[in-house]
Design a protein around this motif. Structure first.
Motif, PDB file in Angstrom:
ATOM      1  N   ILE A   1     -30.447 -93.673  32.439  1.00  0.00           N
ATOM      2  CA  ILE A   1     -29.904 -93.339  31.118  1.00  0.00           C
ATOM      3  C   ILE A   1     -28.468 -93.833  31.085  1.00  0.00           C
ATOM      4  N   ARG A   2     -28.105 -94.515  30.001  1.00  0.00           N
ATOM      5  CA  ARG A   2     -26.767 -95.094  29.968  1.00  0.00           C
ATOM      6  C   ARG A   2     -25.970 -94.581  28.779  1.00  0.00           C
ATOM      7  N   GLN A   3     -24.710 -94.289  29.028  1.00  0.00           N
ATOM      8  CA  GLN A   3     -23.777 -93.990  27.942  1.00  0.00           C
ATOM      9  C   GLN A   3     -22.510 -94.801  28.206  1.00  0.00           C
ATOM     10  N   GLY A   4     -22.330 -95.869  27.427  1.00  0.00           N
ATOM     11  CA  GLY A   4     -21.155 -96.726  27.624  1.00  0.00           C
ATOM     12  C   GLY A   4     -21.100 -97.267  29.039  1.00  0.00           C
ATOM     13  N   ASP A   5     -20.002 -96.983  29.755  1.00  0.00           N
ATOM     14  CA  ASP A   5     -19.841 -97.550  31.090  1.00  0.00           C
ATOM     15  C   ASP A   5     -20.374 -96.637  32.198  1.00  0.00           C
ATOM     16  N   VAL A   6     -21.200 -95.661  31.808  1.00  0.00           N
ATOM     17  CA  VAL A   6     -21.750 -94.741  32.795  1.00  0.00           C
ATOM     18  C   VAL A   6     -23.269 -94.836  32.793  1.00  0.00           C
ATOM     19  N   LEU A   7     -23.863 -94.952  33.994  1.00  0.00           N
ATOM     20  CA  LEU A   7     -25.318 -95.055  34.107  1.00  0.00           C
ATOM     21  C   LEU A   7     -25.827 -93.951  35.039  1.00  0.00           C
TER      22      LEU A   7
ATOM     23  N   GLU B   1     -16.637 -91.149  21.834  1.00  0.00           N
ATOM     24  CA  GLU B   1     -16.987 -92.319  21.029  1.00  0.00           C
ATOM     25  C   GLU B   1     -18.478 -92.632  20.985  1.00  0.00           C
ATOM     26  N   HIS B   2     -19.245 -91.978  21.848  1.00  0.00           N
ATOM     27  CA  HIS B   2     -20.673 -92.290  21.918  1.00  0.00           C
ATOM     28  C   HIS B   2     -21.476 -91.083  21.453  1.00  0.00           C
ATOM     29  N   ALA B   3     -22.696 -91.347  20.969  1.00  0.00           N
ATOM     30  CA  ALA B   3     -23.582 -90.247  20.607  1.00  0.00           C
ATOM     31  C   ALA B   3     -23.936 -89.461  21.869  1.00  0.00           C
ATOM     32  N   ALA B   4     -24.059 -88.133  21.721  1.00  0.00           N
ATOM     33  CA  ALA B   4     -24.466 -87.294  22.855  1.00  0.00           C
ATOM     34  C   ALA B   4     -25.884 -87.676  23.244  1.00  0.00           C
ATOM     35  N   ILE B   5     -26.186 -87.537  24.523  1.00  0.00           N
ATOM     36  CA  ILE B   5     -27.484 -88.006  24.998  1.00  0.00           C
ATOM     37  C   ILE B   5     -28.062 -86.923  25.916  1.00  0.00           C
ATOM     38  N   PRO B   6     -29.300 -86.477  25.654  1.00  0.00           N
ATOM     39  CA  PRO B   6     -29.867 -85.434  26.521  1.00  0.00           C
ATOM     40  C   PRO B   6     -30.238 -86.014  27.892  1.00  0.00           C
ATOM     41  N   ILE B   7     -30.017 -85.237  28.928  1.00  0.00           N
ATOM     42  CA  ILE B   7     -30.379 -85.657  30.284  1.00  0.00           C
ATOM     43  C   ILE B   7     -31.469 -84.701  30.769  1.00  0.00           C
TER      44      ILE B   7
ATOM     45  N   ARG C   1     -20.631 -96.025  37.695  1.00  0.00           N
ATOM     46  CA  ARG C   1     -19.666 -96.523  36.706  1.00  0.00           C
ATOM     47  C   ARG C   1     -19.786 -98.031  36.634  1.00  0.00           C
TER      48      ARG C   1
END
Lengths: 352, 96
Positions: free
Chosen positions: B5-11, B67-73, B82
């Motif tokens: 699952i990715r959010q911007g520069d975090v995977l 800046e990014h939409a929240a994402i369920p984990i 990173r």
């Protein structure tokens, strides 16, 4: 004889690394009374009468001051201070601890402090003072950097003895260093002579990158109160004009020094350079575009252009470039590399 | 393929087990210049092992960022990576 360190003693390594690293990197004003007392103590340890103390605004100013008075001040006494203080302490601490203990404190305290102070900051000041004094007054005084005690920048080796003094109780053995301990915690470089001792303020600004190298793309990375300053990018010293003036594409292309050219490109903007200098797009896939710019005498710049998955407030999707290793051949490989993966391995199910 | 699952520069990459020291916060990564950060909200614990980071995620956790939409984990164990950039290996100081 100390044959080994207890766990409680070893547990204090980080405290000494931290304390002495911050001494070495301090940008506070000098504590003049404390430094002057330290000078008197250091001279006393070398059996010398107290000198006249002259404060300067930078190690460069000290070096130039001495250059002017060179004929009348006789030789530096740093060698004799170093011999009667440093060498004797080294010998008596050496006699009091087993070699393995010496090595362990060396590796855990001295080496770490040295990495953060000496390798990143002292080296640059040293080279820069030497070059500047040399330029100004000729090679007869270029040696002023070698005759100096380094004050706060002596933090590396002093941290080592301070550990033995405070943690292992070697008070008598380290007593001759008291003066140097005091100077290092209160001022910058000093140039000790028989009748006169120049001593400098500490640097008053110091900017470093994540790995500790001097670094500032927008101004000097290190300054002293008199504006003696050092420009550096990721630990590489560069001429002031590269940082202070806008860089033209044509200047980058004619720069022969690879290291300086890298700095110029970073300052210009790697992505902007890529586009302006006629890079070619070498691959495109669903992950992005891979661009490459060959360079003379240096490895090619390869960057992947990807689209931010979150829209900007105005609904547009913004591109950005990431630099990847030159051997990368596809955009997918490039994006996977940026997360430490191989192509085929990278496949996020959800992305925002 | 491991779930990612990715959010911007975090995977987030599904992992077998956590390692390292438990952290007392749930901030996954902070932006250097912006002050923005990726943060887990809900029942989650982070672990730091040198440069590697792991998360133990319970039920109902979301990853947030300014800046990014929240994402369920989904519940489980993850390694958090990173995004990195390449820097050519330093050549020693050549000014002298």
């Amino acid at each position: 004889m100390i044959t080994e360190l207890t766990d409680a003693q070893k547990a204090r390594f980080p405290e000494f690394v931290e304390r002495w690293s911050s001494i070495g990197l301090s940008t506070e004003l000098a504590n003049r009374p404390r430094a002057e007392a330290g000078i008197v103590l250091a001279y006393k340890a070398a059996n010398l009468p107290p000198p006249r103390i002259v404060w300067t605004t930078s190690p460069l100013a000290s070096g130039l001051g001495r250059a002017v008075l060179r004929a009348s001040v006789r030789a530096s006494v740093w060698d004799s201070v170093r011999a009667s203080v440093g060498d004797s302490v080294r010998a008596s601490v050496g006699d009091s601890v087993r070699a393995s203990v010496w090595a362990s404190v060396w590796a855990s305290v001295w080496a770490s402090v040295r990495d953060s102070v000496r390798a990143s900051v002292w080296d640059s000041v040293w080279a820069s003072v030497r070059a500047s004094v040399w330029d100004s007054v000729g090679d007869s005084v270029g040696d002023s950097v070698g005759d100096s005690g380094y004050g706060q920048h002596d933090a590396g080796w002093l941290s080592f003895y301070s550990f033995f003094r405070e943690v292992c109780g070697l008070k008598t053995e380290t007593e001759p260093l008291t003066g140097l301990f005091e100077i290092s915690q209160s001022a910058g470089w000093f140039l000790p002579h028989e009748k006169i001792c120049w001593i400098s303020e500490r640097h008053n600004a110091l900017l470093r990158d994540e790995s500790g190298g001097l670094h500032n793309l927008n101004g000097p990375a290190l300054t002293y109160p008199d504006d003696f300053s050092i420009y550096a990018v990721h630990g590489v010293r560069v001429p002031a004009k590269i940082i202070e003036k806008p860089i033209a594409l044509s200047e980058i292309d004619i720069e022969q020094n690879v290291e300086i050219r890298r700095v110029m490109i970073e300052k210009y903007g790697q992505d902007r350079y890529l586009l302006d200098s006629g890079a070619e797009m070498i691959h495109v896939d669903g992950y992005g575009e891979l661009w490459r710019k060959n360079q003379q005498g240096d490895e090619p710049i390869v960057m992947v252009k990807v689209v931010n998955s979150t829209p900007e407030p105005d609904g547009q999707y913004k591109d950005y470039f990431l630099r990847v290793p030159p051997q990368i051949e596809t955009a997918e490989q490039a994006v996977a590399w940026s997360f430490g993966m191989d192509a085929g391995e990278y496949a996020p199910e959800k992305e925002t | 393929m491991k779930q990612q699952i990715r959010q911007g520069d975090v995977l987030f990459v599904k992992a077998e087990k956590v390692s390292g020291e438990k952290l007392s916060h749930t901030i996954v990564a902070e932006g250097e210049a912006t002050g923005h950060y990726h943060k887990l909200i809900g029942l989650a614990t982070l672990y730091q092992d040198g440069l590697r980071m792991f998360a133990e995620v319970g039920i109902g956790v979301v990853l947030t960022h300014q800046e990014h939409a929240a994402i369920p984990i989904a519940p489980g164990i993850y390694e958090i990576r990173r995004q990195r950039e390449y820097h050519p290996r330093a050549i020693r100081n050549v000014m002298d």
